[in-house]
Design a protein around this motif. Structure first.
Motif, PDB file in Angstrom:
ATOM      1  N   VAL B  85       0.849  -1.193   0.000  1.00  4.75           N
ATOM      2  CA  VAL B  85       0.000   0.000   0.000  1.00  4.75           C
ATOM      3  C   VAL B  85       0.886   1.244   0.000  1.00  4.75           C
ATOM      4  N   GLY B  86       1.868   1.251   0.887  1.00  2.00           N
ATOM      5  CA  GLY B  86       2.764   2.398   0.994  1.00  2.00           C
ATOM      6  C   GLY B  86       3.543   2.628  -0.291  1.00  2.00           C
ATOM      7  N   LEU B  87       4.090   1.548  -0.842  1.00  2.00           N
ATOM      8  CA  LEU B  87       4.877   1.661  -2.075  1.00  2.00           C
ATOM      9  C   LEU B  87       4.031   2.244  -3.203  1.00  2.00           C
ATOM     10  N   ALA B  88       2.822   1.716  -3.362  1.00  2.04           N
ATOM     11  CA  ALA B  88       1.959   2.201  -4.444  1.00  2.04           C
ATOM     12  C   ALA B  88       1.621   3.670  -4.236  1.00  2.04           C
ATOM     13  N   SER B  89       1.384   4.066  -2.990  1.00  5.90           N
ATOM     14  CA  SER B  89       1.019   5.464  -2.752  1.00  5.90           C
ATOM     15  C   SER B  89       2.209   6.373  -3.044  1.00  5.90           C
ATOM     16  N   VAL B  90       3.393   5.931  -2.678  1.00  9.94           N
ATOM     17  CA  VAL B  90       4.591   6.735  -2.931  1.00  9.94           C
ATOM     18  C   VAL B  90       4.829   6.888  -4.432  1.00  9.94           C
ATOM     19  N   ILE B  91       4.745   5.771  -5.154  1.00 13.21           N
ATOM     20  CA  ILE B  91       4.968   5.816  -6.602  1.00 13.21           C
ATOM     21  C   ILE B  91       3.925   6.713  -7.274  1.00 13.21           C
ATOM     22  N   ALA B  92       2.653   6.506  -6.897  1.00 13.33           N
ATOM     23  CA  ALA B  92       1.586   7.292  -7.532  1.00 13.33           C
ATOM     24  C   ALA B  92       1.771   8.780  -7.240  1.00 13.33           C
ATOM     25  N   ALA B  93       2.063   9.112  -5.973  1.00 13.40           N
ATOM     26  CA  ALA B  93       2.189  10.528  -5.600  1.00 13.40           C
ATOM     27  C   ALA B  93       3.383  11.171  -6.302  1.00 13.40           C
ATOM     28  N   ALA B 109      -1.783  13.587 -15.776  1.00 11.62           N
ATOM     29  CA  ALA B 109      -0.799  13.310 -14.722  1.00 11.62           C
ATOM     30  C   ALA B 109      -1.395  12.343 -13.702  1.00 11.62           C
ATOM     31  N   ILE B 110      -2.656  12.567 -13.355  1.00 13.30           N
ATOM     32  CA  ILE B 110      -3.305  11.690 -12.374  1.00 13.30           C
ATOM     33  C   ILE B 110      -3.464  10.280 -12.938  1.00 13.30           C
ATOM     34  N   ILE B 111      -3.909  10.221 -14.191  1.00 11.96           N
ATOM     35  CA  ILE B 111      -4.137   8.887 -14.768  1.00 11.96           C
ATOM     36  C   ILE B 111      -2.827   8.098 -14.845  1.00 11.96           C
ATOM     37  N   ILE B 112      -1.764   8.767 -15.302  1.00 13.50           N
ATOM     38  CA  ILE B 112      -0.474   8.073 -15.388  1.00 13.50           C
ATOM     39  C   ILE B 112      -0.005   7.669 -13.996  1.00 13.50           C
ATOM     40  N   GLY B 113      -0.238   8.546 -13.016  1.00  8.86           N
ATOM     41  CA  GLY B 113       0.142   8.226 -11.635  1.00  8.86           C
ATOM     42  C   GLY B 113      -0.594   6.998 -11.120  1.00  8.86           C
ATOM     43  N   ILE B 114      -1.900   6.915 -11.413  1.00 13.58           N
ATOM     44  CA  ILE B 114      -2.685   5.748 -10.984  1.00 13.58           C
ATOM     45  C   ILE B 114      -2.099   4.481 -11.592  1.00 13.58           C
ATOM     46  N   VAL B 115      -1.876   4.534 -12.921  1.00 13.23           N
ATOM     47  CA  VAL B 115      -1.373   3.348 -13.615  1.00 13.23           C
ATOM     48  C   VAL B 115      -0.009   2.947 -13.058  1.00 13.23           C
ATOM     49  N   ALA B 116       0.852   3.954 -12.829  1.00 14.68           N
ATOM     50  CA  ALA B 116       2.195   3.647 -12.313  1.00 14.68           C
ATOM     51  C   ALA B 116       2.100   2.983 -10.941  1.00 14.68           C
ATOM     52  N   SER B 176      -8.363  15.677  -4.193  1.00 16.33           N
ATOM     53  CA  SER B 176      -9.219  15.735  -3.013  1.00 16.33           C
ATOM     54  C   SER B 176     -10.703  15.735  -3.371  1.00 16.33           C
ATOM     55  N   ALA B 177     -11.012  16.338  -4.535  1.00 15.50           N
ATOM     56  CA  ALA B 177     -12.417  16.366  -4.951  1.00 15.50           C
ATOM     57  C   ALA B 177     -12.969  14.942  -5.068  1.00 15.50           C
ATOM     58  N   PHE B 178     -12.087  14.012  -5.467  1.00 14.77           N
ATOM     59  CA  PHE B 178     -12.521  12.604  -5.526  1.00 14.77           C
ATOM     60  C   PHE B 178     -12.294  11.890  -4.195  1.00 14.77           C
ATOM     61  N   GLY B 179     -11.099  12.056  -3.661  1.00 18.19           N
ATOM     62  CA  GLY B 179     -10.738  11.306  -2.459  1.00 18.19           C
ATOM     63  C   GLY B 179     -11.578  11.669  -1.252  1.00 18.19           C
ATOM     64  N   ASN B 180     -12.013  12.932  -1.210  1.00 20.25           N
ATOM     65  CA  ASN B 180     -12.828  13.357  -0.076  1.00 20.25           C
ATOM     66  C   ASN B 180     -14.195  13.840  -0.538  1.00 20.25           C
ATOM     67  N   GLY B 181     -14.566  13.406  -1.743  1.00 20.98           N
ATOM     68  CA  GLY B 181     -15.832  13.846  -2.294  1.00 20.98           C
ATOM     69  C   GLY B 181     -16.879  12.764  -2.224  1.00 20.98           C
ATOM     70  N   HIS B 279      -5.093   6.207  -1.189  1.00 23.50           N
ATOM     71  CA  HIS B 279      -4.476   7.030  -0.148  1.00 23.50           C
ATOM     72  C   HIS B 279      -4.069   8.389  -0.715  1.00 23.50           C
ATOM     73  N   VAL B 280      -3.504   8.366  -1.923  1.00 22.54           N
ATOM     74  CA  VAL B 280      -3.061   9.618  -2.545  1.00 22.54           C
ATOM     75  C   VAL B 280      -4.256  10.542  -2.782  1.00 22.54           C
ATOM     76  N   PHE B 281      -5.362   9.967  -3.203  1.00 24.07           N
ATOM     77  CA  PHE B 281      -6.557  10.782  -3.426  1.00 24.07           C
ATOM     78  C   PHE B 281      -7.077  11.368  -2.117  1.00 24.07           C
ATOM     79  N   ARG B 282      -7.058  10.568  -1.071  1.00 26.91           N
ATOM     80  CA  ARG B 282      -7.643  11.044   0.183  1.00 26.91           C
ATOM     81  C   ARG B 282      -6.749  12.051   0.891  1.00 26.91           C
ATOM     82  N   PHE B 283      -5.437  11.840   0.847  1.00 27.12           N
ATOM     83  CA  PHE B 283      -4.539  12.682   1.639  1.00 27.12           C
ATOM     84  C   PHE B 283      -3.671  13.588   0.771  1.00 27.12           C
TER      85      PHE B 283
END
Ligand SMILES: Nc1ncnc2c1ncn2[C@@H]1O[C@H](COP(=O)(O)OP(=O)(O)OP(=O)(O)O)[C@@H](O)[C@H]1O
Ligand SMILES: [Mg+2]
Lengths: 253, 371
Positions: B85-93, B109-116, B176-181, B279-283
């Protein structure tokens, strides 16, 4: 009856477990319509031989031919595709699954949900499992029962049903009657006879001499990984077979 | 085929059925009891806002429990997913941040980050699977090794920091609009509002707004439905149970057990990867520690949900209920202002109850069919 080209031919097969020689240059043949009894003391190598045929083990040396084609070292599913079905000594059932899931394990029937999502067709499989158990004249109250909750004989019946459902070309049975009561034993023996009447040969491993003498057409005896006798049923007596099994009067080794 | 109806005293069979019902659904009943208990005793527990908070809070453990459930059904365990979980969040962010700072539009940028993030999360899964299926390393050892490796890798990728921050503001706003929306809001004096919070709100409206369908909950519900369906209805699911019940038998009937196990560990890493990206979306940041504390909760959730650690039995819905029990307990204790340490104790007790109920249930089943 048994004439012509062998359906199955095992040639010079060796199998080692660490330093132990479980199979030592085994030659073995099965002709159409035969019931070959494979006999031998505990640890003689009978189960190992059939696992080399069914693809569970890959022999270190030698070749297994089926219908003239080498099938050595193929995967268990490829061997099943060829029409060789095996009932293992330990039954090889998933006890956490129900009866029909076991009958169809590894060969599940699928259907398309909403036209494109492949799911298991459980109703169909349950229906078919019921038919094959009926054919065996075996009664299991509910096919939704998990196998943990069934008796030893019922489990054995499931293993047999799984093997014969697929219209196999060769059926291998490793101690199929071991856990069965007398009436079920009779059914299995008559099943073996009806398979051979349909020209489907059977390899039968059994310690019950009575069964062997009743259904076998040929008798092969193994000892310490070797084939030490190969005789037609007509030439065999219980006495002579037992002598081969225990090795009395045998000079070799 | 007519089920042979045995003469049996109806009282005994009613009793058996009641016991059977409790054994099957006790975790649901327990969850209900917890909710009722905290609703009666805790100020503000029984509210839409709190329930939606609990659901959002539980998403991380639910995601991790889905992959973990598959693994445990095959009689394995995956200790590495917390750091995945941590690794994926770090890579995506990192990917999103660097692309956005490099001048890329926010959406690509977000889409590529998700895929990465998702792709990288598969790597530990593949390695786990190969070690376990082909090299025959016991799952506990293989994934414990991976635990250390990914932990190190995740921290190295953040240059030893605990967070990957510094995301540009417009990127953070979109995340945040998605992660906390929420798909749907309930705003005081305004009623239901779809997709976005209204731009102009009085402080009262701001405070009173409830998120009725938070986006993270939608994502997790979809993931749970898909993987629950695969387990319950497909050949892949059937083989998963078979491998857990009798690996040797599965192999001998021709199931490609090695390939199947590799897929299972990849799947486990994948649901952890989804959690990392979420995690990246929420925080609006990445962190190596994003899922580390939830590893044991994921195992606990699965066990509470009725999956046997010996393999061969379990359901995705069980793990979800287990995760909700943990989330309700944690939130309830906060509201009652009770030390969180009590939460650990209660979860521990619930796990033991779960195991006992499981055993009682198989005894019961056997007794039912014994005669
Ligand atoms: N997987 C294995 N690993 C190591 N040794 C094995 C293995 N399988 C069988 N053996 C050994 O190989 C020899 C032959 O075993 P096998 O199971 O083929 O005997 P069998 O003739 O079937 O005996 P039984 O009548 O008791 O079933 C035995 O000495 C056994 O201990
Ligand atoms: Mg044997």
């Amino acid at each position: 009856m048994a004439t012509g080209v062998p359906l199955l031919r095992v040639s010079g097969v060796c199998k080692y477990f660490g330093g132990l020689t479980a199979l030592n240059r085994v030659d073995f043949e099965v002709l159409p319509g035969e019931v070959v009894a494979l006999l031998g003391d505990n640890g003689a190598g009978k189960s190992t031989l059939i696992k080399c045929i069914s693809g569970v083990y890959r022999p270190e040396e030698g070749t297994v031919f089926f219908q003239g084609q080498p099938i050595t070292g193929r995967s268990p599913s490829a061997i099943r595709e060829q029409g060789i079905e095996t009932i293992y000594q330990d039954l090889a059932l998933a006890e956490n699954l129900d009866v029909s899931a076991n009958v169809f394990l590894g060969k599940e029937r699928k259907k398309k949900l909403l036209g494109f999502i492949p799911v298991t067709d459980d109703a169909w499989m349950r229906h078919e499992a019921e038919k094959v158990l009926d054919r065996l004249d075996i009664h299991i109250p509910s096919l939704r029962q998990k196998l943990v909750n069934l008796s030893g004989g019922q489990r054995q019946a499931v293993a047999i049903a799984r093997a014969i459902y697929w219209n196999a070309r060769l059926v291998i049975m490793d101690e199929p009657t071991a856990a069965l009561g007398v009436p079920e034993q009779r059914k299995v023996l008559s099943l073996i006879q009806s398979l051979s009447a349909q020209q489907i040969p059977v390899i039968l491993i059994s310690h019950t001499m009575q069964d062997v003498m009743e259904v076998a057409t040929r008798i092969v005896v193994m000892r310490r990984g070797r084939v030490v006798a190969n005789l037609p049923r007509s030439a065999a007596t219980v006495d002579s077979i037992v002598k081969h099994i225990v090795g009395a009067g045998d000079m070799t080794d | 085929m007519s089920a042979a109806t045995r003469p049996k005293s109806t009282a005994a069979s009613v009793q058996d059925n009641v016991l059977d019902f409790i054994a099957r659904f006790w975790s649901y009943l327990f969850l209900l009891a917890l909710v009722i208990f905290f609703s009666v005793t805790g100020q503000g527990f029984f509210s839409v806002r709190n329930f939606s908070n609990i659901l959002v809070f539980s998403t991380l453990v639910i995601l991790m429990s889905i992959g973990q459930n598959y693994v445990i059904i095959t009689a394995g365990i995956d200790l590495s997913i917390g750091w995945t979980v941590g690794l994926a969040s770090v890579i995506a962010a990192r990917t999103m941040r660097d692309l956005a700072l490099g001048g890329m539009e926010v959406t690509p940028a977000i889409i590529i980050g998700i895929v990465a993030g998702l792709l990288v999360s598969l790597i530990p899964g593949i390695i786990n699977g190969v070690l376990i299926a082909l090299v025959k390393v016991p799952p506990f050892i293989a994934t414990l090794g991976m635990f250390g490796i990914i932990r190190g890798a995740a921290f190295l990728l953040t240059d030893g920091q605990q967070v990957v921050g510094g995301l540009p503001q417009n990127l953070r706003d979109t995340l945040s609009a998605f992660g906390n929306g929420s798909l749907l809001y309930n705003v005081p004096e305004m009623g239901l509002v779809w997709f976005n919070r209204p731009p102009e709100m009085t402080p009262l409206q701001l405070r009173g707004t409830d998120m009725l369908v938070p986006y993270p909950v939608i994502v997790v519900a979809l993931v749970a439905l898909v993987f629950g369906f695969i387990l319950a209805r497909t050949q892949f699911g059937r083989h998963t149970y078979a491998i857990g019940g009798n690996l040797d038998a599965a192999r001998r009937v021709g199931i490609n057990v090695n390939r199947h196990l590799i897929i299972i560990y990849v799947l486990s890493a994948f649901t952890a990867g989804i959690a990392g990206v979420m995690h990246v979306f929420r925080f609006t940041a990445g962190s190596p520690l994003a899922g580390e504390a939830q590893l044991l909760s994921s195992v606990a959730a699965v066990v509470i949900g009725g999956t046997s650690l010996f393999g061969g039995a379990g359901k995705i819905s069980g793990g979800v209920i287990g995760a909700l029990i943990i989330a309700v307990l944690t939130t309830g204790l906060v509201i009652l202002n009770i030390d969180q340490l009590w939460g650990f104790i209660v979860v521990g007790v619930v796990i033991i109850i779960a195991v006992l109920v499981n055993q009682a249930q198989s005894l019961l089943e056997r007794r039912k069919t014994a005669h």
